[in-house]
Scaffold this motif. Structure first.
Motif, PDB file in Angstrom:
ATOM      1  N   PHE A 161       9.433  -3.060  -2.090  1.00  0.00           N
ATOM      2  CA  PHE A 161      10.549  -3.779  -3.083  1.00  0.00           C
ATOM      3  C   PHE A 161      11.090  -4.841  -2.074  1.00  0.00           C
ATOM      4  CE2 PHE A 161       8.865   0.187  -4.662  1.00  0.00           C
ATOM      5  CZ  PHE A 161       8.285  -0.146  -5.348  1.00  0.00           C
ATOM      6  N   ASP A 162      11.074  -5.855  -3.020  1.00  0.00           N
ATOM      7  CA  ASP A 162      12.283  -6.726  -1.860  1.00  0.00           C
ATOM      8  C   ASP A 162      12.998  -6.932  -2.802  1.00  0.00           C
ATOM      9  OD1 ASP A 162      13.504  -8.219  -0.094  1.00  0.00           O
ATOM     10  OD2 ASP A 162      11.361 -10.313   0.185  1.00  0.00           O
ATOM     11  N   LYS A 163      14.336  -7.774  -2.709  1.00  0.00           N
ATOM     12  CA  LYS A 163      15.987  -8.345  -3.181  1.00  0.00           C
ATOM     13  C   LYS A 163      15.372  -8.447  -4.645  1.00  0.00           C
ATOM     14  CE  LYS A 163      16.941  -9.986   0.749  1.00  0.00           C
ATOM     15  NZ  LYS A 163      18.059 -10.319   1.397  1.00  0.00           N
ATOM     16  N   ASP A 164      14.505  -8.976  -4.718  1.00  0.00           N
ATOM     17  CA  ASP A 164      14.495 -10.107  -5.444  1.00  0.00           C
ATOM     18  C   ASP A 164      13.076  -9.412  -6.790  1.00  0.00           C
ATOM     19  OD1 ASP A 164      11.940 -10.410  -4.319  1.00  0.00           O
ATOM     20  OD2 ASP A 164      11.817 -12.968  -3.698  1.00  0.00           O
ATOM     21  N   GLU A 165      13.231  -8.199  -6.377  1.00  0.00           N
ATOM     22  CA  GLU A 165      11.703  -7.326  -7.175  1.00  0.00           C
ATOM     23  C   GLU A 165      10.090  -8.010  -6.581  1.00  0.00           C
ATOM     24  OE1 GLU A 165      12.566  -4.857  -8.815  1.00  0.00           O
ATOM     25  OE2 GLU A 165      14.401  -4.633  -8.425  1.00  0.00           O
ATOM     26  N   THR A 166      10.250  -8.957  -5.971  1.00  0.00           N
ATOM     27  CA  THR A 166       8.863  -8.931  -5.699  1.00  0.00           C
ATOM     28  C   THR A 166       8.348  -7.642  -4.412  1.00  0.00           C
ATOM     29  OG1 THR A 166       9.422 -11.464  -5.288  1.00  0.00           O
ATOM     30  CG2 THR A 166       7.139 -11.178  -4.218  1.00  0.00           C
ATOM     31  N   ILE A 167       7.336  -6.993  -4.980  1.00  0.00           N
ATOM     32  CA  ILE A 167       6.309  -6.284  -4.603  1.00  0.00           C
ATOM     33  C   ILE A 167       5.082  -6.670  -3.405  1.00  0.00           C
ATOM     34  CG2 ILE A 167       5.493  -3.908  -4.770  1.00  0.00           C
ATOM     35  CD1 ILE A 167       6.220  -3.528  -8.019  1.00  0.00           C
ATOM     36  N   TYR A 168       5.707  -5.800  -2.175  1.00  0.00           N
ATOM     37  CA  TYR A 168       4.566  -6.471  -1.242  1.00  0.00           C
ATOM     38  C   TYR A 168       3.989  -5.250  -0.903  1.00  0.00           C
ATOM     39  CZ  TYR A 168       7.501 -10.567   0.002  1.00  0.00           C
ATOM     40  OH  TYR A 168       7.787 -12.046  -0.019  1.00  0.00           O
ATOM     41  N   SER A 169       2.726  -5.531  -0.665  1.00  0.00           N
ATOM     42  CA  SER A 169       2.082  -4.217   0.200  1.00  0.00           C
ATOM     43  C   SER A 169       1.494  -4.744   0.990  1.00  0.00           C
ATOM     44  CB  SER A 169       1.110  -3.264  -1.367  1.00  0.00           C
ATOM     45  OG  SER A 169       0.042  -2.463  -0.379  1.00  0.00           O
ATOM     46  N   GLN A 170       1.027  -3.835   1.906  1.00  0.00           N
ATOM     47  CA  GLN A 170       0.197  -4.478   2.886  1.00  0.00           C
ATOM     48  C   GLN A 170      -0.308  -3.496   3.585  1.00  0.00           C
ATOM     49  OE1 GLN A 170       3.408  -5.867   3.092  1.00  0.00           O
ATOM     50  NE2 GLN A 170       4.189  -3.865   2.767  1.00  0.00           N
ATOM     51  N   ALA A 171      -1.794  -3.462   3.946  1.00  0.00           N
ATOM     52  CA  ALA A 171      -2.566  -2.356   4.217  1.00  0.00           C
ATOM     53  C   ALA A 171      -3.210  -2.495   5.204  1.00  0.00           C
ATOM     54  CB  ALA A 171      -3.352  -1.901   2.846  1.00  0.00           C
ATOM     55  N   ALA A 172      -4.127  -1.232   5.975  1.00  0.00           N
ATOM     56  CA  ALA A 172      -4.948  -1.693   7.093  1.00  0.00           C
ATOM     57  C   ALA A 172      -6.774  -2.343   6.400  1.00  0.00           C
ATOM     58  CB  ALA A 172      -5.205  -0.499   8.381  1.00  0.00           C
ATOM     59  N   VAL A 173      -7.031  -3.319   6.803  1.00  0.00           N
ATOM     60  CA  VAL A 173      -8.216  -3.742   6.832  1.00  0.00           C
ATOM     61  C   VAL A 173      -9.785  -4.016   7.804  1.00  0.00           C
ATOM     62  CG1 VAL A 173      -9.145  -5.488   5.080  1.00  0.00           C
ATOM     63  CG2 VAL A 173      -6.972  -5.058   4.731  1.00  0.00           C
ATOM     64  N   THR A 174     -10.114  -3.612   7.504  1.00  0.00           N
ATOM     65  CA  THR A 174     -11.188  -3.559   8.559  1.00  0.00           C
ATOM     66  C   THR A 174     -12.549  -4.736   8.727  1.00  0.00           C
ATOM     67  OG1 THR A 174     -11.693  -0.580   7.647  1.00  0.00           O
ATOM     68  CG2 THR A 174     -13.799  -2.484   9.031  1.00  0.00           C
ATOM     69  N   ILE A 175     -11.886  -5.717   9.961  1.00  0.00           N
ATOM     70  CA  ILE A 175     -12.224  -7.091   9.707  1.00  0.00           C
ATOM     71  C   ILE A 175     -13.583  -6.656  10.563  1.00  0.00           C
ATOM     72  CG2 ILE A 175     -10.758  -7.602   9.673  1.00  0.00           C
ATOM     73  CD1 ILE A 175      -9.906  -7.616  12.320  1.00  0.00           C
ATOM     74  N   LEU A 176     -14.172  -7.583  10.706  1.00  0.00           N
ATOM     75  CA  LEU A 176     -15.626  -7.747  11.788  1.00  0.00           C
ATOM     76  C   LEU A 176     -16.430  -7.344  11.516  1.00  0.00           C
ATOM     77  CD1 LEU A 176     -13.767  -8.593  15.113  1.00  0.00           C
ATOM     78  CD2 LEU A 176     -14.281 -10.237  13.334  1.00  0.00           C
ATOM     79  N   GLY A 177     -16.447  -5.973  10.488  1.00  0.00           N
ATOM     80  CA  GLY A 177     -17.658  -5.198  10.369  1.00  0.00           C
ATOM     81  C   GLY A 177     -17.571  -3.573  11.190  1.00  0.00           C
ATOM     82  N   ASP A 178     -16.827  -3.600  11.634  1.00  0.00           N
ATOM     83  CA  ASP A 178     -16.257  -2.281  13.025  1.00  0.00           C
ATOM     84  C   ASP A 178     -15.362  -1.824  12.134  1.00  0.00           C
ATOM     85  OD1 ASP A 178     -15.759  -1.142  14.671  1.00  0.00           O
ATOM     86  OD2 ASP A 178     -15.238  -2.241  16.598  1.00  0.00           O
ATOM     87  N   PRO A 179     -15.412  -0.480  12.057  1.00  0.00           N
ATOM     88  CA  PRO A 179     -14.542   0.827  11.192  1.00  0.00           C
ATOM     89  C   PRO A 179     -13.092   1.122  12.314  1.00  0.00           C
ATOM     90  CG  PRO A 179     -16.510   1.639  11.828  1.00  0.00           C
ATOM     91  CD  PRO A 179     -16.802   0.343  12.317  1.00  0.00           C
ATOM     92  N   PHE A 180     -13.604   0.697  13.782  1.00  0.00           N
ATOM     93  CA  PHE A 180     -12.240   0.493  14.853  1.00  0.00           C
ATOM     94  C   PHE A 180     -11.619  -0.263  14.620  1.00  0.00           C
ATOM     95  CE2 PHE A 180     -15.426   4.260  15.600  1.00  0.00           C
ATOM     96  CZ  PHE A 180     -14.917   5.144  14.848  1.00  0.00           C
ATOM     97  N   THR A 181     -11.713  -1.638  13.780  1.00  0.00           N
ATOM     98  CA  THR A 181     -11.455  -2.411  14.296  1.00  0.00           C
ATOM     99  C   THR A 181     -10.766  -3.250  12.923  1.00  0.00           C
ATOM    100  OG1 THR A 181     -12.790  -3.153  15.857  1.00  0.00           O
ATOM    101  CG2 THR A 181     -11.095  -5.077  15.150  1.00  0.00           C
ATOM    102  N   THR A 182      -8.954  -3.367  12.816  1.00  0.00           N
ATOM    103  CA  THR A 182      -8.805  -3.570  11.755  1.00  0.00           C
ATOM    104  C   THR A 182      -7.857  -4.930  11.691  1.00  0.00           C
ATOM    105  OG1 THR A 182      -6.987  -2.068  12.102  1.00  0.00           O
ATOM    106  CG2 THR A 182      -9.359  -1.139  10.784  1.00  0.00           C
TER     107      THR A 182
END
Ligand SMILES: *[C@@H]1O[C@H](CO)[C@@H](O)[C@H](O)[C@H]1NC(C)=O
Ligand SMILES: *[C@@H]1O[C@H](CO)[C@@H](O)[C@H](O)[C@H]1NC(C)=O
Ligand SMILES: *[C@@H]1O[C@H](CO)[C@@H](O)[C@H](O)[C@H]1NC(C)=O
Ligand SMILES: *[C@@H]1O[C@H](CO)[C@@H](O)[C@H](O)[C@H]1NC(C)=O
Ligand SMILES: *[C@@H]1O[C@H](CO)[C@@H](O)[C@H](O)[C@H]1NC(C)=O
Ligand SMILES: *[C@@H]1O[C@H](CO)[C@@H](O)[C@H](O)[C@H]1NC(C)=O
Ligand SMILES: *[C@@H]1O[C@H](CO)[C@@H](O)[C@H](O)[C@H]1NC(C)=O
Ligand SMILES: *[C@@H]1O[C@H](CO)[C@@H](O)[C@H](O)[C@H]1NC(C)=O
Length: 581
Positions: A161-182
Motif C-alpha cells: 500500500f503506497d502513501k497515496d493509497e495505490t495498491i501494488y501487487s507483484q508476483a512471480a510469473v512463469t515465462i518462456l513456458g518453463d515452470p522454472f523460469t520466472t
C-alpha cells in the motif's frame, strides 16, 4: 546428518529460555525454528494497534484449514490464532485440487487501514483462485472474509500500500513456458472491486532463476524490493534492491544475497523466501523458511519451517541480516505468553481425551475439505472418543478420486525432530478392506501407515507405506478380541533419520512393525503430519467406524545447528544431545 543421542550432564542450566524478561537493548538467546514444522513461506508483521503483537501467515498447500495465522508478543512463543481459509465457502475451489503439491502457496500478510489483508494464489485451482482475504480480527476464524478475486497471473503475490493509497501487487510469473523460469511482474489493484491493471515486468532480481516471493517496503524515501531466488532447495537465497519509485528501476544491493545458507555446513539449509518487519523498539527482524537437512539434504521430514533473524537496517543504508542458526541472539521483546485466542502454542505437546462437549483443537488438520459428519467427539455411547467414519478413499486415494469426496484423516503437524505420538483405538471391522489406524503423512503420495485392516475374513495389523523406496508391507493376524478391548499405536521419531511404528493390545508393550527412513518423505512441498485415518479402501461408504482415545503428542528434542539438540517445549522434557558429526 549423523546425530547421536548422547545425553550430557550440562542439562538445562546453561540455557536462558527460562530467564526472566529482559528489556532491550540487552540481547537474549532464542532458538530456531521459531515456528517449527510445516510452516513455509512466512509472511510476518508487527501490529502496534493490536497490543504490540507480531503475526505470521504461512503456506498450507491442500491441507485444511488453510494458511495458519500465528501470533506472538515476544517473537519466541507463537500461538495459532486463526486460519485465513477455515470455511470451504470462502473459496470452494480450494477443495477441488487433485495434485498433492497444489493449493495455497505463499501468502502475503499485511495490516493497513485497521484491516488484516492476505493475498495469495491457490495453485491448480480454477484461475479465479487468486485474490485477497481480509479480517478485522485475526483471533476469530469467522472474521476472515470470503475471497475477493484478483487476477494475479502467477504465484507468491505481494501486497504493498503506497502513501497515496495505490495498491501494488507483484508476483512471480512463469515465462518462456518453463515452470522454472520466472520474472517478477507488477500490477495495481483497485479496492474493493479487486480489479487489476495489466501486468508489467518489474524485476529479474540478480538473475538467479527463478525469482519468487517478492515483497516491497517503503523506508527512508526508498522503495525496497526483497526477493527469493534460486528455488526453494539448497540454492535458495534472499536478495534486495531499491528504487526511488515503486515501479523501479531497481538498484541491486552490492552485498546480495543478503541472506542464504548456500555453501554452508549448517543444519539450517534452504534459507530464503523472507519477509521483514520492525518492532516497537525500532529493531528490524527477518523471517524466512529453512529446512533442517544439513547440506546432505537427505533427511528432512518437517521440510520448510519458519526461522527468525535480527536485521540491522540503518537509515538510508542496505539492510544486513544475521545468519540463520539454531541458537540465535537478538534484542527480543520480553517473554510474554499473554496472547489471546483459544489455539495452542505451536510448541505445546498434545494430550486430548475428547470429552463430551469439546471440539477438535484448532491445530488439528485435514487433507482437503473434511466431511465434518465423519468426525464426531464423544458420540452417543462412546464418551471420550473421537469417532471416525471411514471414507471410500484411502490415504493414497486413486486416479479417478473426486477431491471433494473426502478422505477421513485428521492430524497435527510434526514440530519436533524427535517426538512420540500415541493413541488407542477400538475398531471392529467386518468387511473386506475396512481399515483404521495411524499415519505419518506428508501427502497422498508420501505416507507410512499402521492400522487394523479386515482382510481374508479376519482383522490384521498392517504396516504399509507409500513413496519412492517405501519399506515392505508387513501384515500380521490380530486376536479378534483386541477389536473391542482396544489397540494402542505409537509413532516415534527416535532419531534424526528414522520413525518407528508400533502397535499392540491396549496397555501392553507394543511391537514395532517397521522402522521408516524419513528420507522417504524428502521430496515434497509439504511437511510431516501424524494422525488417524479410517477407510473402506474403495469399498462402499458407511463402513465400520473407528473410536480413538487418548491422543498424545510429546516432543522429545529439537535439532539445532550448533551440534546439539534443544529440549522440545523450552524447559520441559528432553535434555541436551550431542551431534556425532
Ligand atoms: C537411527 O536409527 C536407525 C535404526 O537403528 C539407524 O539405522 C540410523 O543410522 C540411526 N540414525 C542416526 C542418525 O543415528
Ligand atoms: C472440480 O474440478 C473439476 C475438474 O476441474 C470440475 O469438472 C468440477 O466442476 C469441479 N467441481 C466443483 C464443485 O468445483
Ligand atoms: C484506507 O482508508 C482511507 C481513508 O478512509 C481511504 O481513503 C482508502 O481508500 C483506504 N484504503 C483501502 C485500501 O481500503
Ligand atoms: C529477465 O529474465 C528473463 C529470463 O532469463 C529474460 O528472458 C528477460 O529478458 C529478462 N529481462 C530483463 C529486463 O532483463
Ligand atoms: C557458493 O560456492 C560456489 C562455488 O564455490 C560459488 O560459485 C558461489 O558464488 C557461492 N555462492 C555464494 C552465495 O556464496
Ligand atoms: C545484539 O544483537 C544484535 C543482532 O545480532 C547485534 O547487532 C548487536 O550488536 C547485539 N548487541 C549487543 C549489546 O551485543
Ligand atoms: C536412509 O535413506 C538414505 C537415502 O536413501 C540413505 O542414504 C541412508 O543410507 C538411509 N539410512 C539408513 C540408516 O538406512
Ligand atoms: C487404496 O484404494 C485404492 C482404490 O480403491 C485401491 O486400489 C488400493 O488397493 C487401496 N490400497 C490399499 C492398501 O488397500
Amino acid at each position: 546428518m549423523g546425530f547421536s543421542t548422547l545425553l550430557t550432564a550440562a542439562g538445562l542450566a546453561g540455557l536462558s529460555l527460562a530467564a526472566p524478561p529482559s528489556y532491550r537493548p540487552k540481547n537474549t538467546t532464542y532458538y530456531n525454528p521459531i515456528i517449527p514444522g510445516f510452516h513455509p513461506d512466512p509472511s510476518c508483521i508487527f501490529v502496534k494497534e493490536w497490543d504490540n503483537t507480531f503475526f505470521c501467515a504461512s503456506s498450507s498447500f491442500i491441507a485444511f484449514p488453510a494458511m495458519p495465522i500465528h501470533a506472538s508478543k515476544d517473537l519466541v512463543n507463537w500461538k495459532l490464532v486463526s486460519h485465513v481459509q477455515n470455511r470451504p465457502e470462502q473459496f470452494p475451489g480450494a477443495g477441488n485440487i487433485t495434485r498433492a503439491s497444489g493449493g495455497w502457496y505463499a501468502p502475503t500478510l499485511r495490516y493497513h487501514n485497521s484491516t488484516f489483508w492476505v493475498i495469495n494464489a491457490d495453485v491448480d485451482a480454477p484461475t479465479t483462485g487468486t485474490g485477497i482475504f481480509t479480517s478485522k480480527n485475526p483471533y476469530d476464524n469467522n472474521a476472515w472474509s470470503d475471497l475477493t478475486v484478483v487476477e494475479v497471473g502467477g504465484y507468491d503475490p505481494d501486497l504493498f500500500f503506497d502513501k497515496d493509497e495505490t495498491i501494488y501487487s507483484q508476483a512471480a510469473v512463469t515465462i518462456l513456458g518453463d515452470p522454472f523460469t520466472t520474472d517478477i511482474e507488477q500490477f495495481n489493484i483497485d479496492w474493493p472491486s479487486g480489479n487489476s491493471t495489466p501486468r508489467h515486468f518489474l524485476s529479474n532480481g540478480t538473475g538467479v532463476q527463478p525469482p519468487e516471493g517478492p515483497h516491497i517496503y517503503y523506508k527512508d524515501d526508498y522503495y525496497w524490493l526483497l526477493l527469493a531466488e534460486g528455488g526453494t532447495a539448497l540454492d535458495h537465497q534472499v536478495t534486495m534492491s531499491r528504487s526511488k519509485h515503486p515501479t523501479g528501476p531497481w538498484e541491486l544491493d552490492p552485498a546480495n544475497p543478503i541472506q542464504t545458507a548456500i555453501n554452508t555446513t549448517s543444519l539450517f539449509q534452504t534459507v530464503g523466501h523472507a519477509d521483514l518487519f520492525e518492532d516497537a523498539a525500532g529493531n528490524w527482524w527477518g523471517v524466512a523458511l529453512s529446512t533442517r537437512s544439513g547440506p546432505e539434504y537427505v533427511n528432512w521430514p518437517m521440510n520448510r519451517e519458519t526461522v527468525l533473524y535480527p536485521v540491522s537496517w540503518p537509515k538510508g543504508q542496505w539492510p544486513v541480516a544475521d545468519k540463520v542458526h539454531g541458537k540465535m541472539s537478538g534484542p527480543l521483546p520480553p517473554k510474554n505468553l499473554k496472547v489471546p485466542g483459544t489455539g495452542a502454542f505451536v510448541k505445546d505437546p498434545d494430550y486430548y481425551t475428547f470429552p463430551p462437549g469439546s471440539s477438535l483443537p484448532r491445530h488439528f488438520t485435514f487433507w482437503r475439505f473434511p466431511h465434518t459428519q465423519n468426525y464426531a467427539v464423544s458420540p452417543r455411547g462412546h464418551p471420550n472418543r473421537l469417532r471416525l467414519t471411514p471414507s471410500n478413499a484411502n490415504l493414497t486415494s486413486f486416479p479417478t478420486f473426486d477431491p471433494l469426496a473426502g478422505q477421513t484423516f485428521v492430524a497435527r503437524r510434526q514440530v519436533d525432530t524427535l517426538f512420540t505420538y500415541t493413541i488407542n483405538m477400538e475398531f471392529s471391522p467386518s468387511k473386506q478392506g475396512e481399515e483404521a489406524g495411524v499415519s505419518a503423512f506428508l501427502s497422498q503420495d508420501l505416507h507410512a501407515d499402521l492400522g487394523v485392516v479386515y482382510t481374508n475374513g479376519a482383522p490384521h495389523l498392517r504396516f504399509r507405506a507409500e513413496g519412492p523406496g517405501a519399506p515392505a508391507t508387513v501384515v500380521k493376524p490380530m486376536p479378534k478380541s483386541w477389536c473391542e478391548t482396544g489397540v494402542s499405536f505409537e509413532i516415534e521419531a527416535f532419531n534424526f533419520t528414522h520413525y518407528s511404528l508400533s502397535a499392540g493390545a491396549k496397555g501392553t508393550v507394543l511391537e514395532t512393525f517397521a522402522l521408516v527412513n524419513n528420507s522417504l518423505f524428502s521430496t515434497s512441498f509439504t511437511g510431516a503430519f501424524v494422525g488417524v485415518y479410517a477407510t473402506t479402501n474403495g469399498h462402499e461408504e458407511g463402513g465400520s467406524p473407528a473410536y480413538f482415545s487418548k491422543w498424545r503428542y510429546q516432543g522429545q528434542g529439537q535439532a539445532i545447528d550448533d551440534g546439539q539438540y534443544y529440549p522440545s517445549n523450552g524447559q520441559r522434557g528432553g535434555g541436551l544431545y550431542s551431534r556425532d558429526g
